[in-house]
Design a protein around this motif. Structure first.
Motif, PDB file in Angstrom:
ATOM      1  N   SER A 260      55.151  49.789  78.596  1.00 18.18           N
ATOM      2  CA  SER A 260      54.265  50.311  79.443  1.00 18.18           C
ATOM      3  C   SER A 260      52.852  49.651  79.050  1.00 18.18           C
ATOM      4  O   SER A 260      52.674  49.148  78.088  1.00 18.18           O
ATOM      5  CB  SER A 260      54.360  51.919  79.515  1.00 18.18           C
ATOM      6  N   ALA A 261      51.942  49.783  79.879  1.00 28.11           N
ATOM      7  CA  ALA A 261      50.608  49.297  79.756  1.00 28.11           C
ATOM      8  C   ALA A 261      50.043  50.042  78.459  1.00 28.11           C
ATOM      9  O   ALA A 261      49.330  49.503  77.727  1.00 28.11           O
ATOM     10  CB  ALA A 261      49.833  49.496  81.006  1.00 28.11           C
ATOM     11  N   GLU A 262      50.233  51.481  78.324  1.00 27.10           N
ATOM     12  CA  GLU A 262      49.674  52.122  77.188  1.00 27.10           C
ATOM     13  C   GLU A 262      50.380  51.617  75.938  1.00 27.10           C
ATOM     14  O   GLU A 262      49.629  51.349  74.962  1.00 27.10           O
ATOM     15  CB  GLU A 262      49.994  53.708  77.666  1.00 27.10           C
ATOM     16  N   ALA A 263      51.497  51.605  75.817  1.00 24.07           N
ATOM     17  CA  ALA A 263      52.226  50.941  74.566  1.00 24.07           C
ATOM     18  C   ALA A 263      51.905  49.667  74.212  1.00 24.07           C
ATOM     19  O   ALA A 263      51.426  49.344  73.144  1.00 24.07           O
ATOM     20  CB  ALA A 263      53.836  51.311  74.895  1.00 24.07           C
ATOM     21  N   GLY A 264      51.671  48.581  75.321  1.00 25.16           N
ATOM     22  CA  GLY A 264      51.180  47.527  75.127  1.00 25.16           C
ATOM     23  C   GLY A 264      49.890  47.400  74.541  1.00 25.16           C
ATOM     24  O   GLY A 264      49.551  46.539  73.599  1.00 25.16           O
ATOM     25  N   ARG A 265      48.978  48.367  74.803  1.00 20.47           N
ATOM     26  CA  ARG A 265      47.650  48.387  74.447  1.00 20.47           C
ATOM     27  C   ARG A 265      47.689  48.928  72.922  1.00 20.47           C
ATOM     28  O   ARG A 265      46.870  48.407  71.977  1.00 20.47           O
ATOM     29  CB  ARG A 265      46.824  49.329  75.183  1.00 20.47           C
ATOM     30  N   ILE A 266      48.511  49.759  72.703  1.00 19.74           N
ATOM     31  CA  ILE A 266      48.644  50.093  71.285  1.00 19.74           C
ATOM     32  C   ILE A 266      49.137  49.013  70.250  1.00 19.74           C
ATOM     33  O   ILE A 266      48.550  48.763  69.172  1.00 19.74           O
ATOM     34  CB  ILE A 266      49.758  51.199  70.870  1.00 19.74           C
ATOM     35  N   VAL A 267      49.912  48.027  70.795  1.00 18.79           N
ATOM     36  CA  VAL A 267      50.348  46.726  70.070  1.00 18.79           C
ATOM     37  C   VAL A 267      48.996  45.976  69.749  1.00 18.79           C
ATOM     38  O   VAL A 267      49.045  45.376  68.694  1.00 18.79           O
ATOM     39  CB  VAL A 267      51.307  46.189  70.933  1.00 18.79           C
ATOM     40  N   ASP A 268      48.089  45.732  70.888  1.00 15.18           N
ATOM     41  CA  ASP A 268      47.091  45.133  70.679  1.00 15.18           C
ATOM     42  C   ASP A 268      46.064  45.786  69.617  1.00 15.18           C
ATOM     43  O   ASP A 268      45.569  44.974  68.887  1.00 15.18           O
ATOM     44  CB  ASP A 268      46.308  44.921  71.991  1.00 15.18           C
ATOM     45  N   ARG A 269      45.887  46.990  69.477  1.00 15.72           N
ATOM     46  CA  ARG A 269      45.013  47.689  68.614  1.00 15.72           C
ATOM     47  C   ARG A 269      45.733  47.475  67.412  1.00 15.72           C
ATOM     48  O   ARG A 269      45.066  47.419  66.384  1.00 15.72           O
ATOM     49  CB  ARG A 269      45.081  49.171  69.134  1.00 15.72           C
ATOM     50  N   ALA A 270      46.998  47.491  67.250  1.00 17.85           N
ATOM     51  CA  ALA A 270      47.816  47.585  65.707  1.00 17.85           C
ATOM     52  C   ALA A 270      47.446  46.228  65.245  1.00 17.85           C
ATOM     53  O   ALA A 270      47.308  45.964  64.153  1.00 17.85           O
ATOM     54  CB  ALA A 270      49.040  47.743  65.878  1.00 17.85           C
ATOM     55  N   GLU A 271      47.313  45.124  65.983  1.00 17.36           N
ATOM     56  CA  GLU A 271      47.106  43.573  65.650  1.00 17.36           C
ATOM     57  C   GLU A 271      45.719  43.368  65.296  1.00 17.36           C
ATOM     58  O   GLU A 271      45.431  42.839  64.344  1.00 17.36           O
ATOM     59  CB  GLU A 271      47.670  42.796  66.511  1.00 17.36           C
ATOM     60  N   ALA A 272      44.893  44.133  65.981  1.00 16.50           N
ATOM     61  CA  ALA A 272      43.271  43.803  65.727  1.00 16.50           C
ATOM     62  C   ALA A 272      42.742  44.498  64.575  1.00 16.50           C
ATOM     63  O   ALA A 272      42.164  44.182  63.851  1.00 16.50           O
ATOM     64  CB  ALA A 272      42.742  44.254  66.800  1.00 16.50           C
ATOM     65  N   GLU A 273      43.413  45.766  64.257  1.00 11.15           N
ATOM     66  CA  GLU A 273      42.970  46.501  63.045  1.00 11.15           C
ATOM     67  C   GLU A 273      44.184  47.347  62.460  1.00 11.15           C
ATOM     68  O   GLU A 273      45.192  47.113  62.016  1.00 11.15           O
ATOM     69  CB  GLU A 273      41.855  47.279  63.146  1.00 11.15           C
ATOM     70  N   GLU A 274      44.222  48.675  62.722  1.00 11.21           N
ATOM     71  CA  GLU A 274      45.326  49.374  62.595  1.00 11.21           C
ATOM     72  C   GLU A 274      45.396  50.536  63.576  1.00 11.21           C
ATOM     73  O   GLU A 274      44.383  51.033  63.925  1.00 11.21           O
ATOM     74  CB  GLU A 274      45.257  50.029  61.024  1.00 11.21           C
ATOM     75  N   TYR A 275      46.459  51.155  63.819  1.00 14.11           N
ATOM     76  CA  TYR A 275      46.722  52.124  64.724  1.00 14.11           C
ATOM     77  C   TYR A 275      47.350  53.332  64.048  1.00 14.11           C
ATOM     78  O   TYR A 275      48.265  53.084  63.459  1.00 14.11           O
ATOM     79  CB  TYR A 275      47.234  51.934  66.082  1.00 14.11           C
ATOM     80  N   GLY A 276      46.774  54.464  64.284  1.00  7.81           N
ATOM     81  CA  GLY A 276      47.532  55.707  63.736  1.00  7.81           C
ATOM     82  C   GLY A 276      47.432  57.030  64.788  1.00  7.81           C
ATOM     83  O   GLY A 276      46.510  57.246  65.579  1.00  7.81           O
ATOM     84  N   GLU A 277      48.339  57.853  64.841  1.00 11.19           N
ATOM     85  CA  GLU A 277      48.336  59.241  65.439  1.00 11.19           C
ATOM     86  C   GLU A 277      49.209  60.215  64.443  1.00 11.19           C
ATOM     87  O   GLU A 277      49.852  59.844  63.543  1.00 11.19           O
ATOM     88  CB  GLU A 277      49.275  58.943  66.727  1.00 11.19           C
ATOM     89  N   THR A 278      48.562  61.572  64.510  1.00  7.49           N
ATOM     90  CA  THR A 278      49.254  62.735  63.817  1.00  7.49           C
ATOM     91  C   THR A 278      50.501  63.133  64.708  1.00  7.49           C
ATOM     92  O   THR A 278      50.437  62.967  65.955  1.00  7.49           O
ATOM     93  CB  THR A 278      48.178  63.572  63.506  1.00  7.49           C
ATOM     94  N   HIS A 279      51.465  63.673  63.990  1.00  8.21           N
ATOM     95  CA  HIS A 279      52.570  64.142  64.845  1.00  8.21           C
ATOM     96  C   HIS A 279      51.926  65.462  65.530  1.00  8.21           C
ATOM     97  O   HIS A 279      51.414  66.357  64.850  1.00  8.21           O
ATOM     98  CB  HIS A 279      53.636  64.136  63.819  1.00  8.21           C
TER      99      HIS A 279
END
Length: 335
Positions: A260-279
């Motif tokens: 999805s577009a939202e999941a794709g943006r997470i990929v971009d963010r994770a490559e640019a720096e680091e991405y994280g969420e809490t459960h």
């Protein structure tokens, strides 16, 4: 993916960070909600430049420094050759080495064909003050550092043996694989011939990094495996070699249009720096974790799952690019 793509992604991630971070369950990387006790899972992606062949296939004319060059030449020529104590290419069944020779790709390895027993001198160092000895008893200590007068073989021996001496005092660790039997073993004949420490009238004390050590030399018996290098032809074309490496090294494959577009943006963010969420994670993050075969992290109590590590590394393929994927749990809300 062209060279401008990372810059565009960084620009997109920066422009969207404020608005998206405010949306419930979307791309905020840090949670300020102290009531959220779930673990934080961080994802980072590092793109692998070029092909897998560029990264893992070696040129026989410029092999890695620690490889045995004579073993490589003999294996590729089908000639008899053996090496003792260590593997010629440091290859393992799950981490093989490869080389391209005259248009053919070879998988390199070795087999054990014998065992031999040898006696080698072992250098151990002991702090002069800690064992009650005095460095001034009859002689001045010799400088064991790079600027000292000892031969290069002894400088290396002192450097490695000092790690063992330091660890013996509880100060620090030492490099496993270099330190042997609490010191340094002079296995190479050239090193033994060059050494001044091994002479009958060699120095009794050396200094290294502002510490004076008493020199102890013992001759000890070692049992060594005898390895025969091997070279097995596995591919005749670059495409086949790439396929072999991909099968051996790459895990999940994800097409860009599968997310999805939202999941794709997470990929971009994770490559640019680091991405994280809490459960519990957002729907987009959960979608991505399933796509990259990290479903086990969707469990909020993942620390208690058997075989799950707090830091995990793997290689994936996203679109036409390879990425090193890193996942790590950095906080579980416990005091």
């Amino acid at each position: 993916m062209d060279e401008l793509a990372p810059s565009r992604r960084r620009l997109l991630a920066g422009a969207l960070a404020g608005g998206i971070g405010a949306a419930a369950g979307c791309l905020g990387t840090d949670s300020d909600d102290e009531s959220d006790d779930g673990p934080e899972l961080r994802l980072s992606l590092s793109r692998v430049e070029g092909s897998l062949r560029d990264r893992y296939v070696r040129d026989p004319d410029a092999p890695p420094e620690r490889w045995d060059g004579a073993a490589l030449d003999a294996a590729l020529a089908g000639e008899p050759y053996t090496i003792r104590h260590r593997k010629p290419f440091f290859a393992e069944p799950d981490d093989p080495a490869y080389a391209r020779f005259e248009g053919t790709y070879y998988r390199l390895g070795s087999v054990i064909v014998d065992e031999v027993a040898e006696t080698y001198p072992v250098l151990r160092l002991f702090e002069a003050e800690s064992d009650g000895a005095s460095a001034g008893d009859g002689e001045s200590p010799v400088d064991g550092g790079e600027d000292g007068d000892l031969p290069e073989a002894d400088q290396r021996a002192v450097h490695i043996a000092h790690f063992a001496a330091r660890a013996r005092g509880g100060v620090g660790g030492y490099p496993v694989g270099l330190v042997e039997r609490g010191g340094y073993a002079y296995r190479a004949e050239a090193s033994r011939a060059e050494s001044a420490l091994l002479d009958d009238d060699g120095p009794d004390y050396v200094t290294y990094r502002d510490t004076t050590y008493r020199v102890e030399i013992e001759r000890e018996r070692f049992h060594e495996a005898v390895h025969r290098p091997t070279a097995e032809a596995v591919a005749e074309s670059p495409e086949r070699m790439e396929s072999i490496l991909r099968a051996a090294l790459v895990g999940p494959r994800v097409e860009r249009d599968e997310l999805s577009a939202e999941a794709g943006r997470i990929v971009d963010r994770a490559e640019a720096e680091e991405y994280g969420e809490t459960h519990p994670y957002s729907d987009a993050y959960a979608e991505l974790l399933r796509a990259i075969d990290a479903r086990h992290y969707l469990d909020g109590n993942v620390r208690k799952d058997a075989g799950v590590r707090e830091t995990e590394e793997a290689m994936i393929r996203y679109g036409d690019e390879y990425y090193e994927r890193y996942l790590r749990i950095v906080n579980d809300g416990r005091n």
